[in-house]
Design a protein around this motif. Structure first.
Motif, PDB file in Angstrom:
ATOM      1  N   PRO A  17       0.799  -1.243   0.056  1.00 11.06           N
ATOM      2  CA  PRO A  17       0.103   0.011  -0.078  1.00 11.06           C
ATOM      3  C   PRO A  17       0.886   1.048  -0.167  1.00 11.06           C
ATOM      4  CG  PRO A  17      -1.044  -1.345   1.522  1.00 11.06           C
ATOM      5  CD  PRO A  17       0.372  -2.175   1.049  1.00 11.06           C
ATOM      6  N   ALA A  18       0.444   2.144  -0.830  1.00 10.92           N
ATOM      7  CA  ALA A  18       1.177   3.536  -1.201  1.00 10.92           C
ATOM      8  C   ALA A  18       1.688   4.115   0.435  1.00 10.92           C
ATOM      9  CB  ALA A  18       0.749   4.291  -2.192  1.00 10.92           C
ATOM     10  N   MET A  19       0.719   4.040   1.274  1.00 12.52           N
ATOM     11  CA  MET A  19       0.776   4.956   2.403  1.00 12.52           C
ATOM     12  C   MET A  19       1.848   4.588   3.327  1.00 12.52           C
ATOM     13  SD  MET A  19      -1.983   4.129   5.089  1.00 12.52           S
ATOM     14  CE  MET A  19      -0.985   5.085   6.438  1.00 12.52           C
ATOM     15  N   LEU A  20       2.300   3.166   3.319  1.00 11.63           N
ATOM     16  CA  LEU A  20       3.606   2.981   3.911  1.00 11.63           C
ATOM     17  C   LEU A  20       4.611   3.892   3.915  1.00 11.63           C
ATOM     18  CD1 LEU A  20       3.414  -1.068   3.545  1.00 11.63           C
ATOM     19  CD2 LEU A  20       2.224   0.459   5.483  1.00 11.63           C
ATOM     20  N   PRO A  21       5.200   4.230   4.909  1.00 10.40           N
ATOM     21  CA  PRO A  21       6.287   5.023   5.037  1.00 10.40           C
ATOM     22  C   PRO A  21       7.708   4.418   4.205  1.00 10.40           C
ATOM     23  CG  PRO A  21       6.329   4.025   7.100  1.00 10.40           C
ATOM     24  CD  PRO A  21       4.954   3.767   6.242  1.00 10.40           C
ATOM     25  N   ASN A  22       8.516   5.486   3.455  1.00 15.39           N
ATOM     26  CA  ASN A  22       9.520   4.845   2.723  1.00 15.39           C
ATOM     27  C   ASN A  22      10.688   4.069   3.510  1.00 15.39           C
ATOM     28  OD1 ASN A  22       8.580   5.957   0.484  1.00 15.39           O
ATOM     29  ND2 ASN A  22       9.744   7.800   0.698  1.00 15.39           N
ATOM     30  N   PHE A  23      10.677   4.376   4.928  1.00 18.41           N
ATOM     31  CA  PHE A  23      11.620   3.674   5.588  1.00 18.41           C
ATOM     32  C   PHE A  23      11.224   1.907   5.729  1.00 18.41           C
ATOM     33  CE2 PHE A  23      11.647   1.465   9.835  1.00 18.41           C
ATOM     34  CZ  PHE A  23      12.852   1.045  10.152  1.00 18.41           C
ATOM     35  N   MET A  24       9.649   1.731   5.641  1.00 15.53           N
ATOM     36  CA  MET A  24       9.394   0.449   5.656  1.00 15.53           C
ATOM     37  C   MET A  24       9.692  -0.241   4.306  1.00 15.53           C
ATOM     38  SD  MET A  24       5.789   0.405   7.894  1.00 15.53           S
ATOM     39  CE  MET A  24       6.145  -1.483   7.995  1.00 15.53           C
ATOM     40  N   ILE A  25       9.622   0.745   3.295  1.00 18.06           N
ATOM     41  CA  ILE A  25       9.962   0.034   1.851  1.00 18.06           C
ATOM     42  C   ILE A  25      11.455  -0.396   1.696  1.00 18.06           C
ATOM     43  CG2 ILE A  25      10.085   0.774  -0.493  1.00 18.06           C
ATOM     44  CD1 ILE A  25       7.091   0.721   0.699  1.00 18.06           C
ATOM     45  N   LYS A  26      12.471   0.445   2.373  1.00 15.97           N
ATOM     46  CA  LYS A  26      13.888   0.291   2.175  1.00 15.97           C
ATOM     47  C   LYS A  26      14.011  -0.981   3.330  1.00 15.97           C
ATOM     48  CE  LYS A  26      15.123   5.133   1.575  1.00 15.97           C
ATOM     49  NZ  LYS A  26      15.475   4.737   0.003  1.00 15.97           N
ATOM     50  N   GLN A  27      13.363  -0.979   4.262  1.00 18.35           N
ATOM     51  CA  GLN A  27      13.600  -2.259   5.151  1.00 18.35           C
ATOM     52  C   GLN A  27      13.025  -3.465   4.356  1.00 18.35           C
ATOM     53  OE1 GLN A  27      14.966  -2.623   8.480  1.00 18.35           O
ATOM     54  NE2 GLN A  27      15.693  -1.002   7.515  1.00 18.35           N
ATOM     55  N   HIS A  28      12.122  -3.391   3.563  1.00 21.73           N
ATOM     56  CA  HIS A  28      11.434  -4.644   2.915  1.00 21.73           C
ATOM     57  C   HIS A  28      12.485  -5.228   1.726  1.00 21.73           C
ATOM     58  CE1 HIS A  28       8.970  -7.880   2.628  1.00 21.73           C
ATOM     59  NE2 HIS A  28       8.645  -7.623   1.266  1.00 21.73           N
ATOM     60  N   GLU A  29      13.254  -3.932   1.379  1.00 22.08           N
ATOM     61  CA  GLU A  29      14.162  -4.260   0.137  1.00 22.08           C
ATOM     62  C   GLU A  29      15.192  -4.996   0.605  1.00 22.08           C
ATOM     63  OE1 GLU A  29      13.240  -0.464  -2.589  1.00 22.08           O
ATOM     64  OE2 GLU A  29      14.891  -0.360  -1.133  1.00 22.08           O
ATOM     65  N   LEU A  30      15.727  -4.960   1.899  1.00 21.96           N
ATOM     66  CA  LEU A  30      16.568  -5.811   2.639  1.00 21.96           C
ATOM     67  C   LEU A  30      16.187  -7.122   3.124  1.00 21.96           C
ATOM     68  CD1 LEU A  30      18.497  -2.876   4.763  1.00 21.96           C
ATOM     69  CD2 LEU A  30      19.420  -4.217   2.905  1.00 21.96           C
ATOM     70  N   HIS A  31      14.885  -7.030   3.548  1.00 23.82           N
ATOM     71  CA  HIS A  31      14.470  -8.328   3.638  1.00 23.82           C
ATOM     72  C   HIS A  31      14.402  -9.443   2.309  1.00 23.82           C
ATOM     73  CE1 HIS A  31      10.703 -10.948   5.309  1.00 23.82           C
ATOM     74  NE2 HIS A  31      10.511 -10.977   4.029  1.00 23.82           N
ATOM     75  N   LEU A  32      13.973  -8.408   1.140  1.00 26.29           N
ATOM     76  CA  LEU A  32      13.976  -9.387  -0.211  1.00 26.29           C
ATOM     77  C   LEU A  32      15.220  -9.760  -0.365  1.00 26.29           C
ATOM     78  CD1 LEU A  32      11.376  -7.182  -2.140  1.00 26.29           C
ATOM     79  CD2 LEU A  32      10.963  -9.428  -1.281  1.00 26.29           C
ATOM     80  N   ALA A  33      16.283  -8.879  -0.289  1.00 25.91           N
ATOM     81  CA  ALA A  33      17.656  -9.250  -0.679  1.00 25.91           C
ATOM     82  C   ALA A  33      18.115 -10.397   0.275  1.00 25.91           C
ATOM     83  CB  ALA A  33      18.434  -8.073  -0.246  1.00 25.91           C
TER      84      ALA A  33
END
Length: 253
Positions: A227-243
């Protein structure tokens, strides 16, 4: 991880950055498991943590999760994921159909391996329930608690994502593209695509993992819609989760 090159926002990131993230999440999840476990837990983890022995820390965490079993893990986290799911529903409704993407790219030097073979093997690990696959799935990321096939196209997932203090319990419906916002990237030929739904069918996001042949290897793009309302901090953390998780999954192929 072996020889994968990992890219976030077209920038190669060192594997040490992913390992550092994993080290922190291993510590967080060990404390969580100690709280929810009813049996005795060895303190060897503290020794491995002090030595920064990530392999041994992984083994210790996996042993606790396998001993508890996915059904018990889900039961013990039920109050937390119910609240996490509710927050996901609110986030979707407040995003008014808009999504953000968490996206990580991998280059895997596997000459002679086809993208169809890689996609098929990942699909098999995610959806075919064997003890070996359960161990792989729980061990690819410290934040994984339930990953099991419900059918040949549906996977149940219970995990902590994006650095959230609360888990989410959802079902990945592969082959279902309803309401997805992403598209197959130029040059990519194979994909593992699906919606992320709660048990009642409510869509909270989706995935569009993509593959293409590259010189002496394969390009793999892990893409998750949130969802777009999630803060960018969570997006960046999830990128590391995926990595972390796909780096480990791709090692198994």
């Amino acid at each position: 991880m072996n020889q994968e090159a990992i890219y976030i926002n077209n920038e190669q990131i060192p594997q040490e950055a992913v390992l550092s993230w994993e080290y922190k999440r291993l510590k967080v999840n060990y404390k969580r498991l100690k709280r929810i476990s009813t049996g005795a837990i060895s303190n060897d983890f503290n020794k491995w943590q002090a030595e920064r022995n990530i392999d041994k820390m992984r083994e210790a965490l996996l042993s606790i999760k396998m001993n508890l079993g996915m059904a018990d893990l889900k039961s013990k986290l039920s109050n937390q994921y119910k609240l996490g799911n509710l927050i996901s529903v609110i986030a979707v409704k407040l995003s008014f159909g808009r999504r953000k993407f968490s996206e990580v790219d991998f280059y895997i030097p596997k000459s002679g391996t086809t993208i169809q073979e890689v996609a098929s093997q990942i699909d098999d690990i995610m959806l075919t329930n064997t003890q070996a696959h359960f161990k792989i799935n729980l061990n690819t990321n410290p934040d994984h608690y339930v990953l099991k096939g419900m059918s040949n196209t549906i996977q149940e997932v219970l995990e902590f994502t994006g650095g959230s203090p609360l888990p989410t319990n959802f079902y990945a419906h592969y082959g279902d593209t309803e309401d997805l916002k992403s598209v197959l990237s130029k040059g990519y030929e194979e994909q593992l695509v699906g919606t992320a739904r709660l048990a009642n069918g409510f869509i909270i996001g989706g995935v569009r993992h993509q593959l293409k042949q590259a010189e002496n290897g394969i390009r793999f793009k892990a893409l998750v819609e949130v969802p777009a309302m999630l803060p960018n901090f969570m997006i960046k953390q999830h990128e590391l989760h995926l990595a972390c998780e796909f780096g480990r999954w791709l090692d198994e192929i």
